[in-house]
Design a protein around this motif. Sequence first.
Motif, mmCIF file in Angstrom:
data_model
loop_
_atom_site.group_PDB
_atom_site.id
_atom_site.type_symbol
_atom_site.label_atom_id
_atom_site.label_comp_id
_atom_site.label_asym_id
_atom_site.label_seq_id
_atom_site.Cartn_x
_atom_site.Cartn_y
_atom_site.Cartn_z
ATOM 1 N N PHE A 24 1.897 -4.265 -10.450
ATOM 2 C CA PHE A 24 1.818 -3.720 -9.088
ATOM 3 C C PHE A 24 2.114 -4.792 -8.045
ATOM 4 O O PHE A 24 2.733 -4.490 -7.017
ATOM 5 N N VAL A 25 1.714 -6.018 -8.295
ATOM 6 C CA VAL A 25 2.046 -7.111 -7.376
ATOM 7 C C VAL A 25 3.563 -7.293 -7.340
ATOM 8 O O VAL A 25 4.168 -7.377 -6.264
ATOM 9 N N ALA A 26 4.194 -7.353 -8.514
ATOM 10 C CA ALA A 26 5.660 -7.490 -8.567
ATOM 11 C C ALA A 26 6.340 -6.285 -7.926
ATOM 12 O O ALA A 26 7.353 -6.424 -7.243
ATOM 13 N N ASN A 27 5.771 -5.106 -8.143
ATOM 14 C CA ASN A 27 6.338 -3.878 -7.575
ATOM 15 C C ASN A 27 6.284 -3.903 -6.045
ATOM 16 O O ASN A 27 7.191 -3.395 -5.385
ATOM 17 N N ALA A 28 5.249 -4.506 -5.498
ATOM 18 C CA ALA A 28 5.133 -4.610 -4.037
ATOM 19 C C ALA A 28 6.288 -5.424 -3.441
ATOM 20 O O ALA A 28 6.678 -5.214 -2.301
ATOM 21 N N PHE A 29 6.843 -6.326 -4.244
ATOM 22 C CA PHE A 29 7.989 -7.131 -3.814
ATOM 23 C C PHE A 29 9.319 -6.562 -4.313
ATOM 24 O O PHE A 29 10.361 -7.187 -4.155
ATOM 25 N N GLY A 30 9.262 -5.374 -4.932
ATOM 26 C CA GLY A 30 10.471 -4.737 -5.445
ATOM 27 C C GLY A 30 11.031 -5.397 -6.698
ATOM 28 O O GLY A 30 12.222 -5.272 -6.982
ATOM 29 N N LEU A 31 10.186 -6.065 -7.467
ATOM 30 C CA LEU A 31 10.659 -6.807 -8.632
ATOM 31 C C LEU A 31 10.267 -6.193 -9.980
ATOM 32 O O LEU A 31 10.627 -6.737 -11.019
ATOM 33 N N ALA A 32 9.554 -5.078 -9.979
ATOM 34 C CA ALA A 32 9.013 -4.558 -11.233
ATOM 35 C C ALA A 32 9.944 -3.606 -11.975
ATOM 36 O O ALA A 32 9.802 -3.425 -13.175
ATOM 37 N N ASN A 33 10.887 -2.994 -11.297
ATOM 38 C CA ASN A 33 11.703 -1.960 -11.933
ATOM 39 C C ASN A 33 13.177 -2.103 -11.570
ATOM 40 O O ASN A 33 13.539 -2.827 -10.656
ATOM 41 N N TYR A 34 13.971 -1.361 -12.309
ATOM 42 C CA TYR A 34 15.420 -1.250 -12.107
ATOM 43 C C TYR A 34 16.173 -2.492 -12.560
ATOM 44 O O TYR A 34 15.721 -3.228 -13.420
#
Length: 178
Positions: A24-34
Amino acid sequence: MNKKNIYLLTQAAMIAALYVVLTFVANAFGLANYAVQVRFSEALTILPLFTPAGIPGLFIGCLISNILTGCALPDIVFGSAATLIGALGTWKLGNTWNKAAGNFFSPGAKNIFLAPLPPILANTIIVPFVLFYAYGIRPLWLSFLTVGAGEVISCGVLGLLLAFTLNKYRSQLFGKNL
């Protein structure tokens, strides 16, 4: 259920929870998916070197993360499977080294730098196909590069930093699971 099983179950639950939070921390920076993925949580794929609880903990954490971040079904299934394969590979390498050398963290042990390879390879091979077929991300060759680079950063760099840090406290953190 005996004390050791409860201990391992608790470790697995904590690892899964940490994986979800870090995703979720990485996702907040747009780094978790795609296409570009630098999941800080993937640094945890080094944990099977220390405890077998890392295997189910990482798999369940990745599964929950993929569900909660809104991934497509193939990503949930195959992305989580890639993390499971990587965790099993890291555990197998660590288990082999422990038996052969006594301690994979001994001075001059170069094989510790191979520990992140199973999750790097599993994710680099599997995830680009998921991105291609589930999300239509093209070109496929670029996904191999971006996912591979993200895994090298997450597992290779951050994972090894975590391993060397945790090694100082391994008996306090992981008890007799080495």
